[in-house]
Design a protein around this motif. Structure first.
Motif, PDB file in Angstrom:
ATOM      1  N   GLN A   1       1.486  21.761  33.607  1.00 16.39           N
ATOM      2  CA  GLN A   1       2.502  20.579  33.220  1.00 16.39           C
ATOM      3  C   GLN A   1       2.581  20.994  31.417  1.00 16.39           C
ATOM      4  O   GLN A   1       2.719  19.830  31.014  1.00 16.39           O
ATOM      5  CB  GLN A   1       1.265  19.768  34.049  1.00 16.39           C
ATOM      6  CG  GLN A   1       0.598  19.690  35.132  1.00 16.39           C
ATOM      7  CD  GLN A   1       0.290  18.103  35.515  1.00 16.39           C
ATOM      8  OE1 GLN A   1      -0.392  18.206  34.906  1.00 16.39           O
ATOM      9  NE2 GLN A   1      -0.304  17.910  36.782  1.00 16.39           N
ATOM     10  N   GLY A   2       3.186  21.503  31.192  1.00 14.59           N
ATOM     11  CA  GLY A   2       3.404  21.348  29.498  1.00 14.59           C
ATOM     12  C   GLY A   2       2.208  21.677  28.651  1.00 14.59           C
ATOM     13  O   GLY A   2       3.017  20.456  28.097  1.00 14.59           O
ATOM     14  N   GLN A   3       1.291  21.577  28.733  1.00 12.27           N
ATOM     15  CA  GLN A   3       0.965  22.244  27.952  1.00 12.27           C
ATOM     16  C   GLN A   3       0.101  23.235  27.336  1.00 12.27           C
ATOM     17  O   GLN A   3       0.048  24.181  28.643  1.00 12.27           O
ATOM     18  CB  GLN A   3      -1.222  21.448  28.251  1.00 12.27           C
ATOM     19  CG  GLN A   3      -1.121  19.913  28.950  1.00 12.27           C
ATOM     20  CD  GLN A   3      -2.002  18.458  29.388  1.00 12.27           C
ATOM     21  OE1 GLN A   3      -2.815  19.642  29.749  1.00 12.27           O
ATOM     22  NE2 GLN A   3      -1.775  17.627  29.093  1.00 12.27           N
ATOM     23  N   VAL A   4      -0.692  23.071  26.150  1.00  9.44           N
ATOM     24  CA  VAL A   4      -0.987  23.945  25.044  1.00  9.44           C
ATOM     25  C   VAL A   4      -2.366  23.757  24.920  1.00  9.44           C
ATOM     26  O   VAL A   4      -2.328  22.829  23.853  1.00  9.44           O
ATOM     27  CB  VAL A   4       0.073  24.772  24.360  1.00  9.44           C
ATOM     28  CG1 VAL A   4      -0.800  26.160  22.982  1.00  9.44           C
ATOM     29  CG2 VAL A   4       0.872  24.729  24.820  1.00  9.44           C
TER      30      VAL A   4
ATOM     31  N   GLY B   1       9.983  13.707  24.644  1.00 11.86           N
ATOM     32  CA  GLY B   1       9.152  12.669  25.858  1.00 11.86           C
ATOM     33  C   GLY B   1       9.596  11.750  25.669  1.00 11.86           C
ATOM     34  O   GLY B   1       9.254  11.234  24.750  1.00 11.86           O
ATOM     35  N   SER B   2      10.184  11.611  27.524  1.00  8.16           N
ATOM     36  CA  SER B   2      10.615  10.055  26.873  1.00  8.16           C
ATOM     37  C   SER B   2       9.490   8.967  27.561  1.00  8.16           C
ATOM     38  O   SER B   2       9.204   8.041  26.739  1.00  8.16           O
ATOM     39  CB  SER B   2      11.453   9.209  27.849  1.00  8.16           C
ATOM     40  OG  SER B   2      10.622  10.149  29.457  1.00  8.16           O
TER      41      SER B   2
ATOM     42  N   PRO C   1       0.201  18.263  24.225  1.00  3.97           N
ATOM     43  CA  PRO C   1       1.034  18.059  25.609  1.00  3.97           C
ATOM     44  C   PRO C   1       2.290  17.910  24.827  1.00  3.97           C
ATOM     45  O   PRO C   1       3.175  17.871  23.645  1.00  3.97           O
ATOM     46  CB  PRO C   1       1.161  16.409  25.529  1.00  3.97           C
ATOM     47  CG  PRO C   1       0.702  15.692  23.936  1.00  3.97           C
ATOM     48  CD  PRO C   1      -0.352  17.105  23.801  1.00  3.97           C
ATOM     49  N   LEU C   2       3.203  18.796  25.990  1.00  3.12           N
ATOM     50  CA  LEU C   2       4.714  19.253  25.338  1.00  3.12           C
ATOM     51  C   LEU C   2       5.289  18.615  25.849  1.00  3.12           C
ATOM     52  O   LEU C   2       5.433  17.796  26.264  1.00  3.12           O
ATOM     53  CB  LEU C   2       4.639  21.090  25.402  1.00  3.12           C
ATOM     54  CG  LEU C   2       4.176  22.133  24.512  1.00  3.12           C
ATOM     55  CD1 LEU C   2       4.910  23.243  25.096  1.00  3.12           C
ATOM     56  CD2 LEU C   2       4.194  21.624  23.209  1.00  3.12           C
TER      57      LEU C   2
ATOM     58  N   ALA D   1       3.399  13.747  22.503  1.00  2.00           N
ATOM     59  CA  ALA D   1       2.925  14.737  22.792  1.00  2.00           C
ATOM     60  C   ALA D   1       4.043  15.376  21.659  1.00  2.00           C
ATOM     61  O   ALA D   1       4.581  14.658  20.769  1.00  2.00           O
ATOM     62  CB  ALA D   1       4.455  15.361  24.306  1.00  2.00           C
ATOM     63  N   VAL D   2       4.003  16.154  20.751  1.00  2.00           N
ATOM     64  CA  VAL D   2       4.185  16.312  19.760  1.00  2.00           C
ATOM     65  C   VAL D   2       6.384  17.466  20.168  1.00  2.00           C
ATOM     66  O   VAL D   2       5.810  17.244  21.511  1.00  2.00           O
ATOM     67  CB  VAL D   2       4.211  18.482  19.596  1.00  2.00           C
ATOM     68  CG1 VAL D   2       2.453  18.085  18.873  1.00  2.00           C
ATOM     69  CG2 VAL D   2       3.770  19.417  20.744  1.00  2.00           C
ATOM     70  N   SER D   3       6.881  17.374  19.159  1.00  2.00           N
ATOM     71  CA  SER D   3       8.630  17.352  19.368  1.00  2.00           C
ATOM     72  C   SER D   3       8.736  18.837  18.621  1.00  2.00           C
ATOM     73  O   SER D   3       8.037  19.687  18.417  1.00  2.00           O
ATOM     74  CB  SER D   3       9.102  16.520  18.678  1.00  2.00           C
ATOM     75  OG  SER D   3       9.137  16.104  16.682  1.00  2.00           O
ATOM     76  N   LEU D   4       9.784  19.109  19.312  1.00  2.00           N
ATOM     77  CA  LEU D   4      10.606  20.851  19.027  1.00  2.00           C
ATOM     78  C   LEU D   4      11.258  20.116  18.679  1.00  2.00           C
ATOM     79  O   LEU D   4      12.485  19.369  18.732  1.00  2.00           O
ATOM     80  CB  LEU D   4      10.740  21.461  20.777  1.00  2.00           C
ATOM     81  CG  LEU D   4       9.717  22.044  21.331  1.00  2.00           C
ATOM     82  CD1 LEU D   4      10.162  22.616  22.417  1.00  2.00           C
ATOM     83  CD2 LEU D   4       8.674  22.410  20.603  1.00  2.00           C
ATOM     84  N   PRO D   5      11.757  20.565  16.885  1.00  2.00           N
ATOM     85  CA  PRO D   5      12.643  20.511  16.155  1.00  2.00           C
ATOM     86  C   PRO D   5      14.188  20.881  16.433  1.00  2.00           C
ATOM     87  O   PRO D   5      14.745  20.163  16.141  1.00  2.00           O
ATOM     88  CB  PRO D   5      12.089  21.258  14.701  1.00  2.00           C
ATOM     89  CG  PRO D   5      10.492  21.320  14.977  1.00  2.00           C
ATOM     90  CD  PRO D   5      10.367  21.398  16.017  1.00  2.00           C
TER      91      PRO D   5
END
Length: 261
Positions: free
Chosen positions: A189-192, A96-97, A226-227, A102-106
């Protein structure tokens, strides 16, 4: 009689030669059509990749240049119909910008099915490329997740289909190894949400204060992760532990996979 036999053989040989020539010509034509089909598919893939790049930027997400593959054969008949069976998109280092933590997705693999796109849209870049269904899958590495929890020596992994933790902890002057598993819940809201409700430590002193300190540690690493904002309006549906990391599954319906012209 011998002369008649010679005359009969020559037409037969000429007929076989003509047949062989026709077969060779047909194979050449088929080969040329296959090459032309793949060249046209490559042009479309580059056009869609450029539009996907713009779409990712517009949705406040970041990634490396997308890799696009148009499925289905032959491709040219799909062009004429304006509908494509399947378009696969691979995005790397999705982040995310805005969400700095937030963690990134490789990698994020996106599978778009029943995609509508006119020839003019692919050629000019104007208009929408609409996918009836979009499914996204990505994996969060355990190392990046452990870094977010920020506890020295803490390691994460998969054990029996659950997220498992191992960490050294000082409790009442003793260095103990804490182990346990977490419950995982997908939130809005994209959270785990990670909740470590079942931690144990071998050799834990049998006093209430020791158990309280262990519970406090469990609460400290129970966080909402946060994703990154996912492109294509993808909504996270499931997160499950795998040996290689947390597998994230997301989907969406009837969404544009390109920038709006």
């Amino acid at each position: 009689m011998a002369q008649d036999y010679v005359y009969q053989e020559r037409p037969r040989r000429r007929g076989r030669k003509v047949l062989v020539a026709l077969v060779v010509l047909l194979l050449v034509l088929v080969g040329l059509l296959v090459v032309a089909d793949r060249v046209a598919a490559g042009v479309a893939e580059r056009a869609i990749a450029d539009q996907v790049r713009q779409q990712v930027a517009r949705q406040d997400a970041q990634s490396s240049p997308p890799e696009v593959e148009v499925g289905g054969f032959p491709f040219l008949t799909q062009v004429l119909d304006g509908r494509y069976e399947r378009i696969t998109i691979r995005l790397r280092e999705v982040r995310g910008s805005v969400q700095g933590d937030a963690v990134s997705l490789p990698t994020l693999d996106v599978d778009a099915r029943n995609v509508q796109a006119s020839l003019d849209t692919l050629r000019s870049g104007r208009g929408d490329v609409i996918a009836e269904t979009v499914a996204g899958t990505g994996t969060i590495s355990y190392d990046s997740l452990a870094k977010l929890l920020d506890r020295p020596g803490l390691t994460l992994g998969e054990q029996g289909g659950k997220l498992a933790v191992t960490a050294p902890v000082d409790i009442l002057g003793q260095r103990l190894t804490v182990t346990g598993t977490a419950d995982i819940t997908v939130r809005e809201q994209g959270q785990v949400a990670l909740r470590f409700n079942d931690l144990n430590a071998e050799g834990l002193p049998n006093v209430p204060l020791a158990r309280t300190l262990l519970n406090n540690y469990a609460q400290g690493i129970s966080v909402d992760v946060p994703l990154p904002d996912l492109p294509f309006q993808l909504a996270v549906r499931e997160v499950r532990p795998l040996p290689e990391g947390l597998a994230v599954t997301a989907d969406a319906r009837n969404v544009p996979i390109n920038a709006v012209g």
